[in-house]
Design an enzyme around this catalytic site. Sequence first.
Site, mmCIF file in Angstrom:
data_model
loop_
_atom_site.group_PDB
_atom_site.id
_atom_site.type_symbol
_atom_site.label_atom_id
_atom_site.label_comp_id
_atom_site.label_asym_id
_atom_site.label_seq_id
_atom_site.Cartn_x
_atom_site.Cartn_y
_atom_site.Cartn_z
ATOM 1 N N PHE A 272 -3.378 -1.732 1.967
ATOM 2 C CA PHE A 272 -1.885 -1.533 1.810
ATOM 3 C C PHE A 272 -1.511 -0.007 1.823
ATOM 4 O O PHE A 272 -0.488 0.476 1.844
ATOM 5 C CB PHE A 272 -1.576 -1.902 0.399
ATOM 6 C CG PHE A 272 -1.967 -0.974 -0.687
ATOM 7 C CD1 PHE A 272 -1.220 -0.077 -1.126
ATOM 8 C CD2 PHE A 272 -3.258 -1.088 -1.451
ATOM 9 C CE1 PHE A 272 -1.721 0.824 -2.125
ATOM 10 C CE2 PHE A 272 -3.867 -0.297 -2.427
ATOM 11 C CZ PHE A 272 -2.624 0.823 -2.981
ATOM 12 N N CYS B 93 -7.428 7.282 0.498
ATOM 13 C CA CYS B 93 -8.836 7.284 0.484
ATOM 14 C C CYS B 93 -9.362 8.845 0.362
ATOM 15 O O CYS B 93 -10.529 9.168 0.194
ATOM 16 C CB CYS B 93 -9.484 6.422 1.527
ATOM 17 S SG CYS B 93 -8.867 7.301 2.992
HETATM 18 P P1 NAD Z 1 -8.868 -4.492 -0.381
HETATM 19 O O1 NAD Z 1 -9.980 -4.295 -0.032
HETATM 20 O O2 NAD Z 1 -8.037 -4.888 -1.460
HETATM 21 O O3 NAD Z 1 -8.013 -4.787 1.064
HETATM 22 C C1 NAD Z 1 -8.223 -4.375 2.145
HETATM 23 C C2 NAD Z 1 -8.006 -5.781 3.260
HETATM 24 O O4 NAD Z 1 -9.055 -6.749 2.892
HETATM 25 C C3 NAD Z 1 -6.560 -6.297 2.905
HETATM 26 O O5 NAD Z 1 -6.090 -6.733 4.371
HETATM 27 C C4 NAD Z 1 -6.848 -7.537 2.342
HETATM 28 O O6 NAD Z 1 -6.170 -8.685 2.541
HETATM 29 C C5 NAD Z 1 -8.162 -8.008 2.336
HETATM 30 N N1 NAD Z 1 -8.792 -8.600 1.351
HETATM 31 C C6 NAD Z 1 -8.958 -8.445 0.207
HETATM 32 N N2 NAD Z 1 -9.668 -9.231 -0.633
HETATM 33 C C7 NAD Z 1 -10.302 -9.649 0.358
HETATM 34 C C8 NAD Z 1 -11.404 -10.795 -0.068
HETATM 35 N N3 NAD Z 1 -11.831 -11.148 -1.286
HETATM 36 N N4 NAD Z 1 -11.892 -11.390 1.211
HETATM 37 C C9 NAD Z 1 -11.597 -10.842 2.372
HETATM 38 N N5 NAD Z 1 -10.626 -9.896 2.399
HETATM 39 C C10 NAD Z 1 -9.966 -9.493 1.328
HETATM 40 O O7 NAD Z 1 -8.011 -2.603 -0.214
HETATM 41 P P2 NAD Z 1 -6.721 -2.193 -0.663
HETATM 42 O O8 NAD Z 1 -6.452 -2.310 -2.077
HETATM 43 O O9 NAD Z 1 -5.558 -2.827 0.234
HETATM 44 O O10 NAD Z 1 -6.808 -0.646 -0.342
HETATM 45 C C11 NAD Z 1 -7.287 0.370 -1.106
HETATM 46 C C12 NAD Z 1 -8.554 0.601 -0.848
HETATM 47 O O11 NAD Z 1 -8.906 1.151 0.863
HETATM 48 C C13 NAD Z 1 -9.354 1.823 -1.540
HETATM 49 O O12 NAD Z 1 -10.538 1.551 -1.782
HETATM 50 C C14 NAD Z 1 -9.573 3.014 -0.445
HETATM 51 O O13 NAD Z 1 -10.445 4.159 -0.996
HETATM 52 C C15 NAD Z 1 -9.559 2.135 0.933
HETATM 53 N N6 NAD Z 1 -9.212 3.006 1.692
HETATM 54 C C16 NAD Z 1 -10.185 3.428 2.719
HETATM 55 C C17 NAD Z 1 -10.082 4.339 3.792
HETATM 56 C C18 NAD Z 1 -11.066 4.881 4.853
HETATM 57 O O14 NAD Z 1 -10.703 5.277 5.952
HETATM 58 N N7 NAD Z 1 -12.233 4.984 3.930
HETATM 59 C C19 NAD Z 1 -8.393 4.558 4.140
HETATM 60 C C20 NAD Z 1 -7.829 3.832 3.447
HETATM 61 C C21 NAD Z 1 -7.988 3.186 2.281
#
Ligand code: NAD
Length: 498
Positions: free
Chosen positions: A149, A281
């Site tokens: 998100f 992140c």
């Molecule tokens: P999230 O893991 O909740 O969601 C990421 C994606 O996974 C979304 O498209 C979501 O629909 C899907 N998803 C969620 N739960 C799932 C499940 N149980 N099974 C399968 N798919 C699922 O992450 P978020 O809250 O959207 O984003 C924040 C996180 O992303 C933080 O931990 C942040 O550090 C990380 N992030 C990392 C980077 C990087 O490059 N390392 C960049 C941006 C964000």
Amino acid sequence: MRNYGHFIGGKHVAGKSGRTADVFQPLDGSVFGKVALASKAEVREAVENAKAAQPAWAATNPQRRARVLMKFLELCARDNDKMAELLAREHGKTIPDAKGDIQRGLEVVEFAIGAPQMMKGEYTEGAGPGIDIYSMRQPLGVCAGITPFNFPAMIPLWKAGPAIAAGNAFVLKPSERDPGVPLMLAELFLEAGLPPGIFNVVNGDKEAVDAVLDDEDIKAVGFVGSTSIAEYVYSRGCAAGKRVQCFGGAKNHMIIMPDADMDQAADALIGAGYGSAGERCMAISVAVPVGEDAANRLMDKLVPRVEALKIGPSTAADVDFGPLVTAQALERVKGYVDIGVKEGAKLVVDGRGFKMQGYENGYYMGGCLFDNVTKDMRIYKEEIFGPVLSVVRAKTYNEALDLANDHEYGNGVAIYTRDGDAARDFAAKVNVGMVGINVPIPVPLAYYTFGGWKRSSFGDLNQHGPDAFRFYTKTKTVTSRWPSGIKDGASFVIPTMG
Ligand code: NAD
């Protein structure tokens, strides 16, 4: 009220699964729209469209493909204000920050316009008698992106830009929290001349993600999100025989050496710790001053700055950061602050009680600052993803370096110092993927690669930069012999050039 469906085969398509989720407007907590949650069959429909469109796109010469991306950049510039406002409303970040989100995505599209150069193979003339060897990069076919998100424009573009430029078709499963901008990107790609079916958006949750991971026609998956889901996507995708890269969570440290310019260091911590409400992140969530004197000088500068942070609705001018993304995120972050207090950390600035006048139902909290945090505390070990900065006091440089090295996450790190020796030693020894020297958020530019180490990333190749073309292409190597008149009989030993 907006109704978000999917974008498949060049058209908006309503959801058919009967399942939807609310999309909130964090600035006032109102329901902004509903988003369809795709079933396996709907993911399949997108993949079939992508698969049908991909061969003709791959056969389009790379310069023509690049020109479509050039036009796309123009259209994004035209619609920049509209896109930034939508992004700010669905995410909660401020409009200038939303513009940065879009811009960092477009910079990777600019880089991807170099596809004709990046796709070039290698050639060796005369590797043996009449033998020439050459290699070529070919697209994989249908690729997918699953994105978080917190950067609804940037990360989809980091994935789709290079994948499309390389001649693949793409299926994006963006975050269900802020689906508006990804759908807008799909419209702009189409308007720029991208053939229908090359960029598809399928909205959804775990069901759609699992369908992507299991679909035989999807050859590569790029994921960004939290570490637990990154690990799940990586193992399930790899088990299905796909090429997978997953980028996860972070706990980015900033080491402040006693010789650092403290005003500069405090400025950096305020921006990198609290910008976008800490929902980045690459946010700095741990400050590590070295020595008691440096710690005290830093705290003297930080405390009034944190107390003076300007929090407000995403659409307001002159605001430092806006609300968090959802009511659950707000509760989770406040819950971590409660945990920190119980664990014995000193809460020097408490933003838990902050209320935004006129926007009482928005997901706001003030900046929080902890001092005397220790490495056994949960608030140190876990990713909070909110406007909370923890100060861990280190006695020596080596103790500070060990903290960053021993943490399970290894996304980004920074050091503030005037000492070139210390900076150089730190860059060489720190066990983290992206390092800033007097730079607090060292997100590499588009032509370098982006990726963390340890449990911040799973898979071998990074995002954007040259790795993006390596990830979204496969290499074919051709060994040819001309003229064919040479007759040296059958050989039963492995050919060598000895
Ligand atoms: P999230 O893991 O909740 O969601 C990421 C994606 O996974 C979304 O498209 C979501 O629909 C899907 N998803 C969620 N739960 C799932 C499940 N149980 N099974 C399968 N798919 C699922 O992450 P978020 O809250 O959207 O984003 C924040 C996180 O992303 C933080 O931990 C942040 O550090 C990380 N992030 C990392 C980077 C990087 O490059 N390392 C960049 C941006 C964000």
